[in-house]
Design a protein around this motif. Structure first.
Motif, PDB file in Angstrom:
ATOM      1  N   MET A 309      28.484  12.079  20.275  1.00  0.00           N
ATOM      2  CA  MET A 309      27.663  11.050  19.622  1.00  0.00           C
ATOM      3  C   MET A 309      28.158   9.642  19.924  1.00  0.00           C
ATOM      4  N   PHE A 310      29.466   9.495  20.113  1.00  0.00           N
ATOM      5  CA  PHE A 310      30.016   8.184  20.462  1.00  0.00           C
ATOM      6  C   PHE A 310      29.461   7.667  21.787  1.00  0.00           C
ATOM      7  N   LEU A 311      28.930   8.580  22.611  1.00  0.00           N
ATOM      8  CA  LEU A 311      28.443   8.221  23.954  1.00  0.00           C
ATOM      9  C   LEU A 311      26.920   8.109  24.017  1.00  0.00           C
ATOM     10  N   GLY A 378      36.675   1.045  24.662  1.00  0.00           N
ATOM     11  CA  GLY A 378      35.245   1.305  24.742  1.00  0.00           C
ATOM     12  C   GLY A 378      34.841   2.614  24.075  1.00  0.00           C
ATOM     13  N   ASN A 379      33.559   2.955  24.194  1.00  0.00           N
ATOM     14  CA  ASN A 379      33.083   4.168  23.527  1.00  0.00           C
ATOM     15  C   ASN A 379      33.622   5.433  24.180  1.00  0.00           C
ATOM     16  N   VAL A 380      33.882   5.390  25.497  1.00  0.00           N
ATOM     17  CA  VAL A 380      34.474   6.554  26.173  1.00  0.00           C
ATOM     18  C   VAL A 380      35.891   6.793  25.645  1.00  0.00           C
ATOM     19  N   GLY A 381      36.649   5.719  25.527  1.00  0.00           N
ATOM     20  CA  GLY A 381      37.998   5.845  24.991  1.00  0.00           C
ATOM     21  C   GLY A 381      38.007   6.327  23.557  1.00  0.00           C
ATOM     22  N   ALA A 382      37.053   5.840  22.754  1.00  0.00           N
ATOM     23  CA  ALA A 382      36.946   6.300  21.360  1.00  0.00           C
ATOM     24  C   ALA A 382      36.651   7.792  21.315  1.00  0.00           C
TER      25      ALA A 382
END
Length: 410
Positions: A309-311, A378-382
């Motif tokens: 969902m973060f992506l 970023g969102n990938v790292g999150a």
């Protein structure tokens, strides 16, 4: 429903009390933040809410210690009485004739402290009168009741808090006193005096009591896993909310505009409705699975779902993933709670329950840290950070279960 009536009466009454407590808390709790901001400003409100969490944290630890010393019922009576008086004080300060936000805050602080003080004793009582065989069913039913209560309470709060706040707060106080009456009149003590330790009531005695919990390596491993699990289920309150607010692609669905905040509500409502409708069926479907197998699969689906969902930025993919992670949540919740109960020292269940409750703020703080870290990764790292927490939760659950199995075979 037939299985519910076969449970120990204390468990039946505790489930009824939980419905009342969660419903009244959900009806006013989220709206009080807006209330405080209106009167105190955002900065002061943030500080006050942190103080409330710290007070609840300390009260939970001390309540867990006293649950082993005084017995479960005594601690529950004291805690729920304080909670009830707190709600009554808050209600009296919001009448049509007089409003005092400062005393209102103190009333809700009392309610939080009382609830936190009683919670370890309530959990210890549930463990006292349950068995390894029926705990999955009990915790599944509790989880279903909590979600139903949240849905009803949030609906009442959203509808009445602004237009009929005084009446809503009076209803909240009455619900709290109803729970107090149930404890005083019908709840029976489940921890006999002969089993209670001889340690004192002082804060130092509480510290020594928790030192024994810290020496239990198996339980510490499971608490690490629990912190990872808290990071996962706290995601909607932290990074997912920020991600959807910033990146969600607004759409118009059936004449209703769905933007980021509303998409988060759609995810929450979808999650709650699925649990209310399907929790009983899912419990029966997975009742033959081992706790470890159910915990691993459920955690992977839930943690992996939130990471995906973060992506995502679009309505339908997010909705599909919300369904998948809710399935994981329904699988992992009864299994994980049943495992936690089995890993506690039967002679110190109150202290173990208090320590368990104390790990939740730690997980929430780490979950909020993902929001800050996302500025750099970023969102990938999150998503990677959340997957790391998911992996840690599964790994440490496995390590704790291995130690539990070794203990069973001795």
């Amino acid at each position: 429903m037939a299985a519910f009536f076969k449970l120990d009466r204390n468990i039946q009454l505790r489930i009824v009390m939980m419905f009342i407590t969660v419903a009244i808390g959900s009806s006013v709790g989220p709206n009080m933040t807006i209330y405080y901001v209106d009167y105190f400003g955002a900065f002061s409100t943030g500080i006050l809410l942190v103080l409330v969490q710290i007070a609840g944290f300390i009260a939970g630890l001390y309540g867990g210690h006293l649950a082993d010393l005084w017995g479960r019922k005594h601690v529950m009576v004291v805690g729920i009485a304080v909670m009830s008086l707190g709600y009554l004080l808050a209600a009296s300060m919001n009448s049509p004739f007089y409003i005092n936000p400062y005393v209102t805050f103190f009333g809700f602080l009392m309610a939080t402290v009382g609830l936190s003080f009683a919670s370890p004793a309530e959990e210890a009582m549930m463990i006292d009168v349950s068995t390894v065989k029926n705990r999955k069913f009990i915790y599944a039913m509790i989880y279903w009741v909590i979600n139903l209560a949240v849905m009803i309470g949030a609906g009442l709060g959203g509808w009445f808090f602004k237009t009929a706040r005084f009446q809503l707060l009076i209803g909240t106080a009455l619900g709290a006193f109803m729970s107090l009456g149930i404890v005083i009149v019908w709840i029976t003590e489940t921890f006999p005096k002969e089993k209670r330790p001889a340690h004192g009531q002082s804060v130092w005695a509480a510290v020594k009591s928790y030192r024994a919990v810290f020496s239990d390596q198996r339980y510490l491993k499971f608490m690490v896993a629990s912190i990872g699990a808290t990071i996962i289920f706290s995601s909607p309150d932290y990074y997912l909310a920020a991600h959807l607010a910033e990146r969600f692609h607004t759409i118009n669905l059936f004449g209703v505009t769905i933007f980021g905040q509303r998409m988060l509500s759609v995810v929450t409502i979808t999650n709650t409705l699925i649990i209310v409708v399907l929790m009983g069926w899912m419990t029966k479907l997975f009742e033959q699975w081992s706790e470890m197998k159910a915990s691993a699969l459920g955690t992977a689906l839930q943690g992996g779902g939130f990471a995906v969902m973060f992506l995502l930025n679009d309505f339908w993919p997010l909705l599909i993933v919300a369904v998948i992670l809710t399935i994981g949540e329904m699988i992992v919740t009864p299994a994980s709670q049943s495992l936690r109960a089995e890993m506690m020292n039967p002679e110190k269940i109150g202290a173990y329950s208090g320590f368990s409750a104390a790990t939740r703020p730690i997980g929430a703080i780490l979950a909020s840290g993902i929001v800050s870290a996302s500025v750099f990764v970023g969102n990938v790292g999150a998503a990677v950070l959340l997957l790391t927490a998911t992996g840690i939760s599964i790994l440490f659950t496995y390590l704790a279960v291995q130690m539990l199995r070794e203990n069973r075979t001795r």
